[in-house]
Design a protein around this motif. Structure first.
Motif, PDB file in Angstrom:
ATOM      1  N   ALA A 174      33.625  22.687  41.703  1.00  0.00           N
ATOM      2  CA  ALA A 174      34.829  23.486  41.967  1.00  0.00           C
ATOM      3  C   ALA A 174      35.153  24.403  40.802  1.00  0.00           C
ATOM      4  N   LEU A 175      34.969  23.931  39.578  1.00  0.00           N
ATOM      5  CA  LEU A 175      35.210  24.793  38.414  1.00  0.00           C
ATOM      6  C   LEU A 175      34.230  25.959  38.387  1.00  0.00           C
ATOM      7  N   ARG A 176      32.978  25.682  38.758  1.00  0.00           N
ATOM      8  CA  ARG A 176      31.993  26.768  38.790  1.00  0.00           C
ATOM      9  C   ARG A 176      32.321  27.773  39.887  1.00  0.00           C
ATOM     10  N   ALA A 177      32.987  27.308  40.930  1.00  0.00           N
ATOM     11  CA  ALA A 177      33.297  28.188  42.062  1.00  0.00           C
ATOM     12  C   ALA A 177      34.616  28.925  41.893  1.00  0.00           C
ATOM     13  N   CYS A 178      35.331  28.669  40.799  1.00  0.00           N
ATOM     14  CA  CYS A 178      36.623  29.332  40.577  1.00  0.00           C
ATOM     15  C   CYS A 178      36.462  30.850  40.625  1.00  0.00           C
ATOM     16  N   SER A 179      37.366  31.497  41.339  1.00  0.00           N
ATOM     17  CA  SER A 179      37.323  32.961  41.380  1.00  0.00           C
ATOM     18  C   SER A 179      38.688  33.501  41.751  1.00  0.00           C
ATOM     19  N   LEU A 180      38.931  34.729  41.350  1.00  0.00           N
ATOM     20  CA  LEU A 180      40.159  35.439  41.708  1.00  0.00           C
ATOM     21  C   LEU A 180      39.820  36.908  41.835  1.00  0.00           C
ATOM     22  N   THR A 181      40.123  37.484  42.982  1.00  0.00           N
ATOM     23  CA  THR A 181      39.914  38.910  43.193  1.00  0.00           C
ATOM     24  C   THR A 181      41.223  39.528  43.650  1.00  0.00           C
ATOM     25  N   MET A 182      41.497  40.734  43.175  1.00  0.00           N
ATOM     26  CA  MET A 182      42.708  41.454  43.560  1.00  0.00           C
ATOM     27  C   MET A 182      42.345  42.905  43.853  1.00  0.00           C
ATOM     28  N   THR A 189      51.688  47.346  47.025  1.00  0.00           N
ATOM     29  CA  THR A 189      51.301  45.938  47.135  1.00  0.00           C
ATOM     30  C   THR A 189      49.858  45.761  46.671  1.00  0.00           C
ATOM     31  N   THR A 190      49.575  44.567  46.234  1.00  0.00           N
ATOM     32  CA  THR A 190      48.214  44.175  45.860  1.00  0.00           C
ATOM     33  C   THR A 190      47.906  42.866  46.569  1.00  0.00           C
ATOM     34  N   ARG A 191      46.784  42.817  47.232  1.00  0.00           N
ATOM     35  CA  ARG A 191      46.398  41.578  47.896  1.00  0.00           C
ATOM     36  C   ARG A 191      45.184  40.982  47.187  1.00  0.00           C
ATOM     37  N   GLY A 192      45.044  39.682  47.324  1.00  0.00           N
ATOM     38  CA  GLY A 192      43.948  39.031  46.617  1.00  0.00           C
ATOM     39  C   GLY A 192      43.488  37.766  47.309  1.00  0.00           C
ATOM     40  N   ARG A 193      42.510  37.146  46.708  1.00  0.00           N
ATOM     41  CA  ARG A 193      41.929  35.911  47.235  1.00  0.00           C
ATOM     42  C   ARG A 193      41.496  35.069  46.044  1.00  0.00           C
ATOM     43  N   PHE A 194      41.741  33.773  46.124  1.00  0.00           N
ATOM     44  CA  PHE A 194      41.334  32.925  45.008  1.00  0.00           C
ATOM     45  C   PHE A 194      40.721  31.631  45.511  1.00  0.00           C
ATOM     46  N   VAL A 195      39.912  31.047  44.653  1.00  0.00           N
ATOM     47  CA  VAL A 195      39.328  29.727  44.896  1.00  0.00           C
ATOM     48  C   VAL A 195      39.648  28.880  43.677  1.00  0.00           C
ATOM     49  N   LEU A 196      40.331  27.735  43.885  1.00  0.00           N
ATOM     50  CA  LEU A 196      40.733  26.862  42.798  1.00  0.00           C
ATOM     51  C   LEU A 196      40.259  25.440  43.060  1.00  0.00           C
ATOM     52  N   PRO A 197      40.033  24.670  42.005  1.00  0.00           N
ATOM     53  CA  PRO A 197      39.801  23.242  42.195  1.00  0.00           C
ATOM     54  C   PRO A 197      41.028  22.603  42.852  1.00  0.00           C
ATOM     55  N   THR A 198      40.817  21.506  43.562  1.00  0.00           N
ATOM     56  CA  THR A 198      41.894  20.871  44.317  1.00  0.00           C
ATOM     57  C   THR A 198      43.073  20.501  43.430  1.00  0.00           C
ATOM     58  N   TYR A 199      42.796  19.971  42.218  1.00  0.00           N
ATOM     59  CA  TYR A 199      43.895  19.577  41.337  1.00  0.00           C
ATOM     60  C   TYR A 199      44.776  20.769  40.984  1.00  0.00           C
TER      61      TYR A 199
END
Length: 398
Positions: A174-182, A189-199
């Protein structure tokens, strides 16, 4: 089966009572599972006999996607499910009978396949049977949690250690898969998408839920605040979290903590003039927003050359002060390298190197992004030309 579906295409459902509608929905859900199993079985067979090869298709899945205008992901998913079900006959039979749905079938297959193959066919079959029995009482998400504890069925004494190992590997992945795009929509407005570890996602959700709670809104904005729908409330809570994060906890970048600077003249600040504020990123905000931010934050006067802030250190200091850097970033509004539009993480650069007699002042300094400052400016294979516009042009030496 298509003919049967056609025969009820125009059937009226308005006359159904609640019990009839509910029972019909349950049966249709089971029918969809049965159709999915049949489709997967035929798709796997089509893949085995290379359907589509006669028209040059690279695979049966690609041929199916092109012919039916479905996505390749869906077509490949059907083929893959068919091959998986061939290896798990008990799961195939349950899906074909409509006892489980496709999501549950994939969960059962995934967790059984993760077990070591040296456990033997009988142990693997028992594990599969256990999950299929649990599928009668749990949806796919809950079934996945039970799948993680599958070792409790086949090796109870090793279950805790095995689950800990699975969780550790999942957290690392999950840490390796972390990402944030905006992406700026260009309409404020700005839209984005993120991937976070469950914790971290759980912690963020708790923070936002606390900020969006009616009790907090009443305490900070007064009673009678209209309760907004969930997504909007969480979005505004995220805005509040960003605005109220303590700047003294932020790391520094280029000698200045990562604080957004707002340029606004005194007349606008006092309300005598309505003029847009400008961020150091080049974006604009309304006068009302600029005044609201000014009420909630310490104001750094951007009066360049003010007697209260030393902006010229001459040769006494090599490094620019925080106030010099702020003044420089306000003046340059981004990296001065020609063609670069970076506005974050800027460094203060001596146009005449300090070791060559350069001065630590605004006249002899320019804002550069980390790439141009750390890489190109000191690369002997590049020449730097300082243009009359204030930009820096880099060109490779021949």
């Amino acid at each position: 089966m298509r003919d049967l579906a056609d025969s009820v295409a125009d059937a009226s459902v308005w006359s159904m009572d609640a019990a009839e509608a509910g029972a019909t929905l349950v049966e249709l859900t089971r029918l969809a599972a049965q159709v999915a199993e049949l489709q997967a079985r035929v798709a796997a067979h089509a893949d085995t006999i290379h359907v589509g090869q006669d028209v040059g298709a690279s695979s049966a899945a690609n041929w199916l996607a092109h012919t039916t205008k479905t996505t390749r992901a869906a077509a490949y998913g059907a083929v893959r499910l068919g091959h998986d079900l061939e290896q798990h006959p008990s799961t195939r039979e349950a899906l074909a009978a409509g006892e489980i749905d496709v999501e549950q079938a994939r969960v059962v297959i995934r967790w059984v396949d993760r077990l070591p193959t040296d456990l033997g066919p009988e142990t693997l079959a028992n594990a599969e049977a256990h999950l299929l029995a649990e599928a009668r009482h749990h949806d796919a998400k809950a079934l996945g949690r039970l799948g993680r504890r599958l070792w409790e069925v086949i090796a109870p004494e090793e279950a805790d250690a095995h689950e800990a190992d699975i969780l550790q590997r999942q957290e690392a992945a999950a840490l390796r898969a972390c990402s944030l795009t905006m992406a700026d929509d260009g309409d404020g407005t700005t839209r984005g998408r993120f991937v976070l570890p469950t914790y971290h996602a759980a912690a963020l959700k708790k923070i936002l839920m606390a900020l969006a709670a009616p009790k907090h809104l009443a305490a900070t904005q007064g009673p009678g605040i209209e309760r907004r729908p969930g997504p909007e409330a969480l979005g505004r809570a995220l805005c509040e979290l960003i605005e109220r994060y303590p700047v003294d906890r932020l790391p520094t970048t280029g000698g200045v903590n990562a604080t957004l600077l707002v340029v606004i003249d005194e007349d606008t600040l006092t309300g005598r003039l309505e003029k847009a504020g400008v961020l150091d990123t080049g974006d604009q905000i309304s006068p009302a927003m600029a005044r609201r931010l000014a009420c909630e934050a310490g104001i750094i006067p951007a009066v360049l050359g003010s007697a209260s802030v030393p902006l010229d250190l001459g040769r006494r200091s090599r490094y620019h002060t925080e106030h010099q850097r702020i003044a420089m970033f306000l003046r340059d509004r981004g990296c001065r390298a020609e063609g670069c539009d970076r506005t974050a993480g800027l460094h203060a650069h001596h146009q005449q190197h300090w070791t060559d007699g350069g001065h630590t002042n605004l006249t002899d300094s320019a804002s550069l992004c980390a790439w141009h400052h750390n890489t190109l400016i000191h690369d002997p294979t590049y020449d730097t030309t300082y243009l009359p516009t204030g930009k820096n042009r880099f060109h490779r030496r021949t």
